[in-house]
Design an enzyme around this catalytic site. Structure first.
Site, mmCIF file in Angstrom:
data_model
loop_
_atom_site.group_PDB
_atom_site.id
_atom_site.type_symbol
_atom_site.label_atom_id
_atom_site.label_comp_id
_atom_site.label_asym_id
_atom_site.label_seq_id
_atom_site.Cartn_x
_atom_site.Cartn_y
_atom_site.Cartn_z
ATOM 1 N N ASP A 326 0.853 -1.179 0.000
ATOM 2 C CA ASP A 326 0.000 0.000 0.000
ATOM 3 C C ASP A 326 0.896 1.238 0.000
ATOM 4 O O ASP A 326 2.099 1.146 0.249
ATOM 5 C CB ASP A 326 -0.908 -0.039 1.230
ATOM 6 C CG ASP A 326 -1.829 1.159 1.298
ATOM 7 O OD1 ASP A 326 -2.307 1.594 0.243
ATOM 8 O OD2 ASP A 326 -2.057 1.674 2.400
ATOM 9 N N LYS A 327 0.309 2.390 -0.275
ATOM 10 C CA LYS A 327 1.116 3.617 -0.306
ATOM 11 C C LYS A 327 0.918 4.464 0.958
ATOM 12 O O LYS A 327 1.825 4.628 1.749
ATOM 13 C CB LYS A 327 0.781 4.461 -1.541
ATOM 14 C CG LYS A 327 1.646 5.707 -1.676
ATOM 15 C CD LYS A 327 1.176 6.605 -2.786
ATOM 16 C CE LYS A 327 -0.073 7.353 -2.386
ATOM 17 N NZ LYS A 327 0.167 8.337 -1.310
ATOM 18 N N THR A 328 -0.292 4.966 1.143
ATOM 19 C CA THR A 328 -0.550 5.877 2.247
ATOM 20 C C THR A 328 -0.434 5.154 3.582
ATOM 21 O O THR A 328 -1.138 4.184 3.843
ATOM 22 C CB THR A 328 -1.949 6.495 2.109
ATOM 23 O OG1 THR A 328 -2.047 7.135 0.840
ATOM 24 C CG2 THR A 328 -2.204 7.503 3.217
ATOM 25 N N ARG A 511 -0.721 15.932 -2.206
ATOM 26 C CA ARG A 511 -2.136 15.559 -2.261
ATOM 27 C C ARG A 511 -2.938 16.843 -2.446
ATOM 28 O O ARG A 511 -3.055 17.647 -1.526
ATOM 29 C CB ARG A 511 -2.532 14.829 -0.982
ATOM 30 C CG ARG A 511 -1.739 13.562 -0.758
ATOM 31 C CD ARG A 511 -1.781 13.123 0.684
ATOM 32 N NE ARG A 511 -3.102 12.730 1.137
ATOM 33 C CZ ARG A 511 -3.583 11.483 1.068
ATOM 34 N NH1 ARG A 511 -2.830 10.537 0.549
ATOM 35 N NH2 ARG A 511 -4.787 11.199 1.503
ATOM 36 N N THR A 591 -2.531 1.120 -4.737
ATOM 37 C CA THR A 591 -3.031 2.244 -3.958
ATOM 38 C C THR A 591 -4.344 2.739 -4.537
ATOM 39 O O THR A 591 -4.643 2.530 -5.723
ATOM 40 C CB THR A 591 -1.999 3.391 -3.936
ATOM 41 O OG1 THR A 591 -2.531 4.495 -3.217
ATOM 42 C CG2 THR A 591 -1.654 3.838 -5.350
ATOM 43 N N GLY A 592 -5.117 3.385 -3.712
ATOM 44 C CA GLY A 592 -6.357 4.013 -4.160
ATOM 45 C C GLY A 592 -6.169 5.451 -4.585
ATOM 46 O O GLY A 592 -7.133 6.108 -4.983
ATOM 47 N N ARG A 732 -5.915 3.763 -8.074
ATOM 48 C CA ARG A 732 -7.372 3.762 -8.082
ATOM 49 C C ARG A 732 -7.937 2.348 -7.949
ATOM 50 O O ARG A 732 -8.923 1.999 -8.586
ATOM 51 C CB ARG A 732 -7.903 4.406 -9.360
ATOM 52 C CG ARG A 732 -7.585 5.867 -9.498
ATOM 53 C CD ARG A 732 -8.391 6.724 -8.551
ATOM 54 N NE ARG A 732 -8.271 8.149 -8.865
ATOM 55 C CZ ARG A 732 -8.919 9.105 -8.228
ATOM 56 N NH1 ARG A 732 -9.714 8.788 -7.239
ATOM 57 N NH2 ARG A 732 -8.745 10.360 -8.548
ATOM 58 N N ASP A 758 -1.307 -0.937 6.083
ATOM 59 C CA ASP A 758 -1.523 -0.415 7.430
ATOM 60 C C ASP A 758 -2.980 -0.151 7.755
ATOM 61 O O ASP A 758 -3.288 0.216 8.884
ATOM 62 C CB ASP A 758 -0.738 0.884 7.616
ATOM 63 C CG ASP A 758 -1.341 2.034 6.823
ATOM 64 O OD1 ASP A 758 -1.736 1.807 5.657
ATOM 65 O OD2 ASP A 758 -1.428 3.154 7.351
ATOM 66 N N ASP A 762 -6.482 -2.748 3.416
ATOM 67 C CA ASP A 762 -5.411 -3.655 3.002
ATOM 68 C C ASP A 762 -5.593 -5.068 3.536
ATOM 69 O O ASP A 762 -4.767 -5.939 3.255
ATOM 70 C CB ASP A 762 -4.049 -3.117 3.478
ATOM 71 C CG ASP A 762 -3.772 -1.712 2.990
ATOM 72 O OD1 ASP A 762 -4.051 -1.451 1.810
ATOM 73 O OD2 ASP A 762 -3.293 -0.883 3.781
#
Length: 1147
Positions: A326-328, A511, A591-592, A732, A758, A762
């Protein structure tokens, strides 16, 4: 009648409480597997489902039959009982660790609301009478929707998801509240969503099952050969022994062979290692403790150590090929800072961090931890620029933040997301201070002047809208709608005369958020408000009709500007990704976020590099477009001279889904056998050379994500394209699509995967991967609770894989090779001896040696090697990440390695039998007495065997410790101590039948020729191993050999990380807000008593202190009650921590 009515009531109450409740659901939730009554039978049933345990139970039954067994029963009972006991103790401990939910019961059997009898801590006057009825949907696992009605006093009230409190909700700004339990026990949302977790097994476990079945087949083959040999011996030579070995009546040679078959099944049972599984569990448990105890994976700021939440997957950490991240919150810190903004086309914040920070002393309510470096923005605020004032007024009004002011000037913001807190805090420092709110008003301080805005409506955020709006009436009576949201969403709703702002937030992965407003007419708003009320109280398609109303009023907006929030990378993320790339571990980011944001973060963390100046974006809006993009890219690659990447990639397009089994093997074979193809896929020419790393945009633009590349008809095309890349970024994507990508790689690539995240979004990806890693960060504990391993920072992943994972895999492979070697060697000696004892099922060794061989004599040395051995230390493991490659290729333990181990055992058993046999043949002592008896031969053979396997263990170990040495030497000492004790006169006199080898040890081991035979046998057994290793190291050394030869020197210091130049990639924003907070704000349910009186002027002398407490998915909820984001004392507060919920008196 009164008495009969009382009796009737008593009977009904008795039946209701004792009979009805017996068959109805209660609020009891069982999370444990066993209870005191079912533990023993259920655990034994599960253990005997293992083939090895059931096999030894079958052997125990055979040993009871006197005509078959030539061994005592204790040779099987003792190991079997020990294995079952240790495994049962481990299962009981694991079950106790998972504490069950306290058992509670509902007294009411319906949903009817009655006057409560008592409520803790509330006096009777506060208990209202609430007669009524609730009708709602049946229990289900939907967390986003709820439908029901409350009937009270003849009125019906709608119940939706915003009236539901789920597990993990935090009660804020109130001391107590009333509630009604709708679902209990297994009907709760928590239990409905639990499901059965997939039992994860390592590739070594799966290989072991195959090998154990092969061993069973080989055992049967050996027993058949020996049974045939017994039949032939009985027919040819057996008649010569009938004088002193008479046969029983009716026992033919065929029947004797039948009995011999089962006798050798018992004798050769050690070829199937009964203690293998329990030894593996002990090794895994020990290696798990190393992860828990590793101080270098401890994060002091959050007081969070690394944790191995499972003990069955350690060696799999040394075989990872794909990492899905994941990214964030995983690559980034998920702690937002207000970095830049654009107002009326002018950008603010484009200054260096080393410039002097802005002085906010003019604002007594400013947050002292807020840092901004562009003085031009402050000057514009002081000069009363109308656009700048409108910009910050929007930030101070359009949000769902709740403010708490216990003392004058001490503001504490509680925001649902870090983004919200950062924006409101920025407006606060620039003179637009959000002070308080009521359900119908918002109070702010604008440049020292107290102003109260009437809050008329909140158009809440959801995942489809990607924006939120508020409608307020100013003190002057002017109606205005303020809107903020993702830039692409807001731009679509701007007035035709309004031009879009230039996007100047480039190259830093910021962002972005667009801000706009619209002035409203009073008459139009009154009509719209009436329709809004009618829709919000309806039960038919409420959400869809509300969205239509929101779309209607959120049009013809006027653009104010845009904000840029920075979510900085965690420490060490670029270095970690670089290390993983050197270890040939593919990193995919799922990632979203928007494509631009994800791409910029990719450049920041070294996943993408500047030399990759062309990016292939897969962003079709239909299946046909996506398929065309995938295939055109493949054709373009071939036309530019690269050729076909690999034969198995093209077979993807031709192979139908009925032939997936063949495809799996073909994929694995092509990866292993076609190095040129793999090099071509990495060093392609033309367009593909410039796009080694590609950005895969999995879904079309919102609001209707379809995930076309993951459809069955084109998933192979997608995988073929993705596997030609060194790194992939999927943006996305939904949580379900994350899991689909992981499962796609697992199914077709047959590679070991790891997913790390996190947040709750996820969890599906973590459960789908072979290894799931959870990061305990800002988004709570959902990912950690579903993971196999957890820690606080992404950088710890390289230590988990390159050190702990590689060591665990290396130790497990050494253990298995040595374990099979010592057991096969032990067993094959019986096989050769059968040809010299008339196939009579006579054992070579003493029965006590057979019993204690695996349990005492060889158990501790091999466990010591499996727990402490390491080829190189952790520093050299980081310096040479390529040491990780053998684990990915299964070079240390495979079917080929197992076959080599069997051949080595066969050779050693031949030497161990025939050298002692020849040495004792026709041999006499110095005093002329005979030494060539069975008992002396058995003692010599078993002593040679123990010395040989001990020396072989010493050759396998690369890292000697005091514990290892003690185990090895202690096992030999233990052997001689036990042997001399059991072969003593005292033991024979106590139990003559159990200890028949009286005096054998002291009579045999005092002869020089016996010790010479032991030395010669040991040298001949290990000589081929030493020779082969010497030749391989000299002629074709492996990377391990090269590093071990160089490790006599200290490893070089790590290189300083290169500062990457800023790229020109466009940035984007993924709104991290959540739905439902608008109604919470307007409902008034959160409000405390009124705040203390405030001064609205600027004469306040002291600086205020503040704290920002995230809520919702950022709240860091812990079911154990442990604060997840507690700051360690004496840690310097940085700008990245200024939104943490921490108070520091020094500030």
């Amino acid at each position: 009648r009164r008495g009969s009515s009382h009796l009737e009531f008593f009977i009904q109450e008795f039946i209701h409480r004792n009979v009805f409740n017996l068959f109805s659901l209660t609020n009891g939730i069982k999370t444990s597997k066993y209870n005191p009554f079912t533990f023993l039978p259920l655990n034994l049933f599960e253990q005997f489902q293992r083939i090895a345990n059931a096999y030894f139970l079958f052997l125990l039954v055979l040993q009871v039959i006197p005509q078959i067994s030539s061994l005592s029963w204790f040779t099987t009972v003792v190991p079997l009982v020990l294995v079952l006991t240790v495994t049962a103790a481990k299962d009981a401990t694991d079950d106790l660790v998972s504490k069950p939910v306290p058992r509670q019961r509902h007294q009411a059997s319906s949903m009817t609301i009655t006057q409560p009898s008592c409520v803790n801590s509330l006096p009777p006057p506060f208990l209202p009478s609430l007669p009524g009825e609730v009708r709602c949907e049946p229990p289900n696992n939907r967390l986003d929707r709820f439908t029901g009605t409350l009937t009270h006093a003849g009125q019906k009230y709608p119940l939706d998801n915003e009236k539901i409190l789920l597990r993990g909700c935090t009660l804020r700004n109130t001391g107590w509240c009333f509630g009604l339990v709708l679902f209990g026990g297994p009907e709760t949302k928590l239990m409905q969503n639990c499901g059965k977790s997939t039992f994860k097994r390592t590739s070594i476990d799966r290989l072991m099952n195959v090998l154990v079945l092969c061993i069973f087949g080989f055992l049967a083959f050996m027993c058949v050969i020996l049974a045939i040999g017994n039949c032939l011996w009985e027919l040819k030579a057996g008649s010569q022994f009938t004088v002193f070995l008479p046969r029983q009546d009716g026992n033919s040679a065929g029947f004797s062979a039948f009995l011999t078959f089962w006798s050798y099944v018992i004798i050769l049972n050690t070829v199937v290692p009964i203690s293998l599984y329990v030894s593996v569990e002990i090794i895994r448990l020990g290696n798990s403790f190393y992860i828990d105890w590793d101080r270098k994976m401890y994060h002091p700021r959050n007081d969070t150590p690394a944790e191995a939440r499972t003990t069955t997957l350690n060696e799999e950490l040394g075989q990872i090929k794909y990492v899905f991240s994941d990214k964030t919150g995983t690559l980034t810190q998920n702690i937002m800072t207000f970095n830049k903004c654009s107002i009326n086309g002018k950008s603010y914040g484009d200054v260096f961090d080393y410039a002097d920070p802005v002085d906010f002393s003019f604002n007594p309510l400013a947050d002292p931890r807020f840092v901004f470096h562009d003085h031009a923005l402050v000057e514009a605020v002081k000069l009363e620029n109308p656009e700048v004032h409108a910009f910050f007024r929007l930030l101070a009004l359009c949000h769902t933040v709740m403010a708490e002011e216990k003392k004058e000037g001490e503001l504490s913001y509680q925001a649902q997301s870090p983004d919200e807190g950062a924006l409101v805090t920025a407006a606060r420092n620039f003179g637009f201070v959000f002070r308080s709110r009521t359900p119908d008003s918002v109070s702010i301080v604008e440049m020292g002047e107290q102003r109260r805005y009437e809050l008329l409506a909140i158009l809440d955020f959801n995942n489809v809208r990607k924006r939120m709006s508020v409608i307020v009436r100013s003190p002057e009576g002017k109606l205005r709608l303020y809107c903020k949201g993702a830039d692409t969403i807001v731009y679509e709703r701007l007035h035709q005369s309004c031009g879009k702002l230039m996007d100047e937030f480039a190259g830093e992965g910021l962002r972005t958020l667009a801000l706009a407003y619209r002035d409203l007419d009073q008459e139009y708003f009154s009509q719209w408000k009436q329709r809004h009320h009618e829709v919000s109280t309806s039960l038919d398609d409420r959400d869809g009709r509300l969205d239509e109303l929101y779309e209607e009023i959120e049009t013809d907006l006027q653009l104010l500007g845009a904000t840029a929030i920075e979510d900085k990378l965690q420490d060490g993320v670029p270095q970690t990704i670089e290390q993983l790339a050197k270890a040939d571990i593919k990193v995919w980011v799922l990632t979203g976020d928007k494509q631009e944001t994800a791409e910029n973060i990719g450049y920041s963390c070294n996943l993408l590099r500047e030399e990759m100046n062309e990016v292939f974006v897969l962003s079709g809006n239909s299946p046909e477009d996506v398929r065309r993009e995938l295939r055109s890219e493949h054709v373009g690659t071939e036309q530019e001279g690269c050729g076909r990447p690999s034969s198995h990639y093209n077979s993807y397009m031709r192979t139908n889904f009925q032939k997936r089994a063949e495809l799996h093997e073909a994929t694995w074979y092509a990866d292993r056998k076609r190095p040129r193809a793999r090099r071509c896929s990495r060093h392609l020419c033309g367009r593909l050379l410039r796009a080694l790393t590609r950005l895969l945009h999995l879904t079309p633009p919102p609001p209707f994500p379809q995930g076309y590349p993951l459809e069955r008809s084109m998933e192979l095309d997608f995988l073929r394209t993705a596997c030609m890349c060194k790194a992939v970024i999927c943006c996305r994507v939904t949580p379900l699509q994350k899991a689909q990508v992981v499962e796609l790689v697992e199914e077709y690539k047959q590679a070991v995967t790891l997913a790390i995240g996190d947040g709750a979004n996820d969890v599906s990806m973590i459960k789908a991967a072979h290894i799931g890693v959870g990061i305990s960060g800002q988004e709570g504990m959902q990912a950690v609770l579903s993971s196999d391993y957890s820690f606080a920072q992404f950088r710890f992943l390289q230590r988990l894989l390159l050190v702990h994972g590689r060591w665990s895999y290396l130790r497990m492979c050494k253990f298995l090779r040595y374990f099979f070697y010592k057991n096969f060697t032990f067993t094959f000696v019986h096989f050769w001896y059968a040809f010299f004892c008339g196939f009579s099922a006579q054992t070579v060794y003493d029965e006590w040696f057979i019993t204690l061989y695996n349990l005492v004599y060889t158990a501790l040395p091999v466990l010591g090697m499996s727990l402490f051995d390491q080829d190189v230390n952790d520093k050299w493991s980081f310096q040479h990440p390529e040491l990780y490659l053998p684990g990915q290729l299964n070079l240390y333990f495979s079917k080929k390695a197992f076959f080599k181990c069997a051949l080595h055992s066969c050779y050693s058993s031949l030497v161990l039998f025939f050298i002692p046999y020849a040495a004792m043949h026709d041999t006499v002592r110095a005093d002329g007495k005979d030494v060539a008896d069975y008992q002396s031969f058995a003692l010599l053979t078993q002593t040679c065997l123990l010395f040989t396997v001990t020396i072989q263990l010493g050759l396998e170990m690369s890292y000697w410790t005091a514990v290892n040495t003690l185990f090895v030497v202690g096992s030999l000492v233990m052997y001689f101590a036990v042997t001399f004790t059991m072969y003593s006169n005292g033991m024979f006199l106590a139990l003559p039948s159990a200890f028949p080898f009286v005096g054998t040890a002291r009579n045999s081991l005092n002869q020089p020729n016996i010790w010479l035979t032991i030395l010669l046998t040991s040298i001949l057994c290990v000589l081929p191993v030493v020779t082969c290793r010497f030749l391989f190291i000299q002629l074709c050394p492996t990377i391990n050999d090269k590093v071990r030869q160089a490790k006599t020197k200290d490893p070089p210091l790590p290189r300083r990380a290169r500062i990457r130049r800023t790229s020109s990639r466009r940035s984007g924003y993924a709104f991290s807000h959540a739905q439902g907070y608008g109604d919470l704000v307007t409902s008034g349910r959160f409000l405390r008593r009124p705040a203390p009186s405030r001064s609205s002027g600027l004469a306040h002398a002291g600086r205020s202190t503040t704290s920002f407490s995230p809520m919702g998915r950022s709240a860091g909820y812990s079911p154990t009650g442990r604060p997840q984001n507690a700051k360690v004392q004496d840690v310097e507060v940085t700008s990245l921590q200024m939104y943490r919920s921490v108070r520091d008196p020094a500030l």
